[in-house]
Design a protein around this motif. Structure first.
Motif, short mmCIF file in Angstrom:
data_model
loop_
_atom_site.label_atom_id
_atom_site.label_comp_id
_atom_site.label_asym_id
_atom_site.label_seq_id
_atom_site.Cartn_x
_atom_site.Cartn_y
_atom_site.Cartn_z
N VAL A 152 25.64 38.88 54.24
CA VAL A 152 25.41 37.72 53.36
C VAL A 152 23.93 37.58 53.05
N ILE A 153 23.10 37.81 54.05
CA ILE A 153 21.65 37.73 53.87
C ILE A 153 21.20 38.74 52.82
N VAL A 154 21.74 39.97 52.91
CA VAL A 154 21.38 41.02 51.97
C VAL A 154 21.96 40.74 50.59
N ALA A 155 23.22 40.29 50.54
CA ALA A 155 23.87 40.01 49.25
C ALA A 155 23.14 38.91 48.50
N ARG A 156 22.66 37.91 49.23
CA ARG A 156 21.92 36.81 48.59
C ARG A 156 20.64 37.36 47.96
N ALA A 157 19.98 38.27 48.66
CA ALA A 157 18.76 38.87 48.11
C ALA A 157 19.07 39.73 46.89
N MET A 158 20.24 40.34 46.87
CA MET A 158 20.64 41.20 45.75
C MET A 158 21.19 40.40 44.57
N GLY A 159 21.44 39.10 44.80
CA GLY A 159 21.99 38.26 43.74
C GLY A 159 23.45 38.53 43.47
N ILE A 160 24.20 38.95 44.50
CA ILE A 160 25.62 39.25 44.34
C ILE A 160 26.45 38.13 44.97
N PRO A 161 27.30 37.44 44.19
CA PRO A 161 28.12 36.37 44.77
C PRO A 161 29.12 36.93 45.78
N VAL A 162 29.33 36.17 46.86
CA VAL A 162 30.24 36.61 47.92
C VAL A 162 31.14 35.45 48.32
N LEU A 163 32.44 35.72 48.38
CA LEU A 163 33.42 34.76 48.88
C LEU A 163 34.00 35.32 50.17
N GLY A 164 33.94 34.54 51.25
CA GLY A 164 34.50 34.97 52.52
C GLY A 164 35.72 34.15 52.90
N ARG A 165 36.33 34.55 54.01
CA ARG A 165 37.52 33.86 54.54
C ARG A 165 38.63 33.75 53.49
N ALA A 166 38.73 34.76 52.62
CA ALA A 166 39.79 34.77 51.60
C ALA A 166 41.02 35.39 52.24
N ARG A 167 41.73 34.57 52.95
CA ARG A 167 42.82 35.06 53.79
C ARG A 167 43.93 35.71 52.96
N GLY A 168 44.32 36.92 53.37
CA GLY A 168 45.42 37.62 52.72
C GLY A 168 45.07 38.26 51.39
N ILE A 169 43.78 38.27 51.02
CA ILE A 169 43.41 38.75 49.69
C ILE A 169 43.84 40.20 49.48
N ARG A 170 43.75 41.02 50.54
CA ARG A 170 44.09 42.43 50.37
C ARG A 170 45.59 42.66 50.21
N GLY A 171 46.39 41.66 50.55
CA GLY A 171 47.82 41.76 50.32
C GLY A 171 48.22 41.23 48.96
N ILE A 172 47.34 40.48 48.33
CA ILE A 172 47.65 39.85 47.04
C ILE A 172 47.11 40.65 45.87
N VAL A 173 45.91 41.20 46.05
CA VAL A 173 45.28 41.94 44.96
C VAL A 173 45.62 43.42 45.07
N ARG A 174 45.74 44.08 43.92
CA ARG A 174 45.96 45.52 43.89
C ARG A 174 44.74 46.20 43.28
N ASP A 175 44.55 47.45 43.65
CA ASP A 175 43.44 48.21 43.10
C ASP A 175 43.53 48.23 41.58
N GLY A 176 42.45 47.83 40.91
CA GLY A 176 42.44 47.83 39.45
C GLY A 176 42.81 46.52 38.81
N ASP A 177 43.28 45.54 39.61
CA ASP A 177 43.60 44.22 39.06
C ASP A 177 42.35 43.55 38.51
#
Length: 755
Positions: A367-392
């Motif tokens: 998170v410290i590095v991502a903030r410096a890079m200016g990249i938004p980050v969302l954490g604790r997204a429970r189950g996201i890998r079961g909901i999203v598919r590659d390429g969605d």
């Protein structure tokens, strides 16, 4: 019978069942009989997730009339707990467990002991496998391990034999419509792109081994290849040019040669699994252990082991490379369970637009590095890998802590409008790149940028910053598995100075410890700290570990040979700490002089005011320093006694409050006339409303994120300092009920836009 022998006996029979022409229900009925017989258990049951509920699909020992009738919510009853937490239960007396839920139709009241394991597919629990016995006893480790191995085979049986309807059942993530997932905003911002998995999924097509010795040889060869790869990368990688991940590999090397890990994989092969299935089996066990670990340092090490497991699995399966090594072809939202800072830095920053993590925390290094890079980050997204598919298609709104997967057209249109407005603003800010920020009454405000990576310095001419007011040297330490060598530090600092040209760069000495712990520096007291942000960190740690500060001092002095060097010490509490830190630099300077080395043309020393106590002794400190930077992030949490990483305290962490503003005004008055440069260095200066307040307090130098340079320049050109200064003096003397609202109204009346 050993765990391997018990599992092998069951797997041999299961292999025959899977190859048979039995219908799916018949296969499950036969499976519970095989397991029950081999483990001498009176009951064996399989529950599968269907339509969001755990349904009894097959049983030996319970009432057959309960099959497809008994259902439990995830989290309800013992099986619900196993599926929800993805953990194993082993109970001598099932009814004594607080989550026990009695189902009379099953006839289970005569059974006391209970053991259950999750059936995991693609890292999600899709069901449970449990055994029961009338005698109150805990099952042996041998039996539990056999159950866990069988559960893994069952997951493939379910996947490849159509045991449930994929549209609505256990594997029912065949989602096609829009989905919205909430999480915890770790780095704010909005972004859109296609979903790309950090670790592309590996399909294990064969679970049961035809020849155990062949599988063992495949694993041995994969271990050799993996070790060779890590050795090669460790020798070639350079911080800042080779993905900034080379020193992380030192930790990987430790695990790669760990005999215990390879032994566990061999034991899994002994039970009858293929090489791929054995690695995955051990990895599942690691994941379950990770969920039980509270120690963040130990959890990080377990995460390293999982990364290494993925590498081994890719080698043995022939499916090599992460999304980073394969390259990003389109604007991307990266999906991962967790991510290390070195892993993030491997990605093409032109294509990587956002990151979504199933885990993650506000204090994570990534998170410290991502903030410096200016990249938004969302954490604790429970189950996201079961909901999203590659390429969605994915819309990430880290400002509102939500992510839209396969968004509806209306949602997409709203995002497009937001992006359009953002691009318009960015274009307007870009036009200010070469414009010097003067206020309406002619005062030049110095606007510098914060950085922490070598690549950040490329932003200097692009945003029109006056220099780097804060270079966070700790980033190099955070992405390293071992202490960065002095030569490596020197190379980084020299490259940064050369890239900055004639613009100043202020190097803050290493600020690690606390919420930026590194595995290679240990302190028994620090590991047990209740308030790490106020503990053994930053200058306190550096002064105790003098070798660390000596190496950094010499690296900075050598890198700045023939140039002007600016050095800033973090978290100074009292003048003697500054003196002690400067003495280390003086010692290294004398060392270099004696060896006729080229020295810096000039050296300017400064301190960060983050600890409120320092404000009370500024009269003693000011004669010693050239500049003073106020670190608003830590200062505010110390003044309010409000942990800035705690979301529940976010409302109490207000920079535009009388308490903070009065404190800052006192510092301005104390420094006035001393000849010491005073600046604000932190997020507060990068927000337009807060920056307006700082100008009113008398600050004329700000150091902020590169993305904030344009907006703050624009703000400065609309402000008349005398006017905002008078207003601020009045508010501080007699604070309004809502200082933020009063300042906002003042800005609105003058057409000054805020965030």
């Amino acid at each position: 019978m050993s765990a391997a022998a018990a599992a092998r006996s069951i797997l041999t029979q299961l292999h025959e069942v899977m190859a048979s022409r039995l219908h799916p229900q018949g296969k499950l009925d036969r499976v519970v009989e095989i397991i029950g017989e081999n483990l001498h258990s009176e009951v064996c049951s399989i529950y599968l997730l269907r339509e969001g509920m755990l349904e009894l699909f097959a049983t030996r020992g319970l009432e057959q009339s309960a099959v497809h009738v008994t259902r439990l919510a995830v989290g309800e009853g013992l099986n619900g707990v196993i599926a929800d937490r993805i953990e194993t239960l082993n109970l001598a007396e099932a009814a004594a467990h607080p989550d026990f839920a009695y189902r009379p139709e099953t006839g289970e009241e005569r059974f006391h002991s209970f053991a259950g394991v999750p059936i995991v597919y693609r890292e999600r629990a899709v069901g449970t496998l449990c055994v029961q016995h009338s005698d109150p006893r805990r099952y042996e480790d041998v039996e539990i391990e056999a159950l866990q191995t069988v559960a893994m085979v069952l997951s493939e049986l379910i996947a490849h034999n159509g045991l449930v309807d994929e549209e609505t059942g256990a594997l029912g993530e065949a989602l096609s419509g829009p989905q919205m997932v909430t999480g915890l905003s770790l780095v704010k911002g909005i972004a859109s792109g296609v979903a790309v998995f950090h670790q592309p999924r590996i399909q294990i097509d064969q679970v049961v081994a035809d020849d155990i010795e062949v599988e063992r040889q495949r694993v041995y060869l994969a271990f050799d290849k993996m070790r060779d790869q890590i050795e090669a990368m460790a020798s070639q990688a350079e911080f800042g040019t080779g993905g900034e991940h080379d020193e992380v590999l030192q930790t990987y090397k430790m695990f790669a040669y760990d005999e215990g890990w390879s032994r566990r994989i061999n034991e899994a092969i002994d039970s009858g699994l293929t090489a791929e299935a054995a690695i995955e089996r051990v990895q599942q066990r690691t994941r379950m252990r990770m969920r039980e670990i509270d120690d963040p340092l130990l959890a990080d090490r377990m995460h390293d082991l999982e990364d290494l497991s993925n590498r081994l699995l890719r080698i043995v399966s022939g499916q090599l490379g992460t999304a980073a090594t394969q390259g990003l072809r389109r604007d991307t939202i990266l999906i991962a369970r967790n991510l290390g800072p070195a892993e993030l830095l491997e990605y093409d920053r032109r294509r990587l637009k956002g990151v979504i993590l199933e885990e993650g925390s506000l204090t994570a290094h990534v998170v410290i590095v991502a903030r410096a890079m200016g990249i938004p980050v969302l954490g604790r997204a429970r189950g996201i890998r079961g909901i999203v598919r590659d390429g969605d298609e994915v819309l990430l709104d880290a400002d509102k802590s939500i992510v839209h997967v396969r968004p509806a057209q209306q949602t997409l249109d709203l995002f497009v409008d937001r992006f359009a407005r953002t691009r318009e603003r960015q274009a307007a800010y870009a036009e200010l790149r070469d414009v010097e920020p003067f206020t309406r009454d002619g005062t030049r405000i110095q606007v510098m940028m914060n950085a922490g990576l070598r690549d950040d310095i490329a932003s200097l001419p692009l945003v029109g910053a006056d220099g780097v007011g804060l270079f966070r040297t700790e980033f190099q330490f955070l992405v390293s598995a071992t202490m960065p060598q002095r030569e490596r530090q020197t190379r980084l600092y020299r490259d940064v100075l050369e890239a900055a040209g004639d613009k100043p760069v202020v190097f803050r000495t290493v600020d690690i410890g606390g919420d930026k712990a590194v595995s290679y520096i240990h302190s028994e007291e620090a590991e047990n700290e209740e308030n790490p942000a106020m503990g053994w960190r930053a200058l306190r740690l550096a002064l105790e570990r003098e070798g660390l500060l000596k190496a950094q001092a010499r690296a900075l002095l050598e890198a700045a040979s023939g140039r002007t060097l600016y050095v800033m010490f973090p978290m100074v509490s009292e003048p003697w700490e500054f003196d002690a830190a400067k003495a280390v630099f003086d010692g290294q300077l004398a060392f270099l002089k004696k060896r006729k080395k080229i020295l810096p043309e000039a050296i300017h020393y400064g301190a960060m005011l983050e600890v409120p106590a320092l404000a009370e002794v500024l009269d003693a400190l000011l004669p010693r320093i050239s500049f003073l930077s106020i670190g608003t992030n830590d200062l505010t949490q110390f003044l309010f006694a409000a942990d800035r990483a705690n979301p529940k305290l976010a409302e109490r962490y207000d920079w535009v409050s009388p308490a903070i503003l009065r404190f800052l005004r006192r510092v301005v008055l104390a420094v006035e006339g001393s000849g010491v440069d005073l600046r604000v260095c932190g997020e507060m200066g990068g927000r337009r409303l807060e920056a307006l307040a700082l100008l009113g307090l008398g600050f004329r130098k700000l150091s902020i994120t590169p993305a904030a340079i344009g907006p703050i320049k624009e703000l400065v050109r609309k402000v008349e300092l005398a006017e905002i200064g008078t207003a601020m003096t009045g508010w501080l003397h007699s604070p309004p009920p809502d200082m933020r609202a009063a300042l906002q109204q003042w800005a609105d009346e003058r057409g000054i836009e805020t965030d």
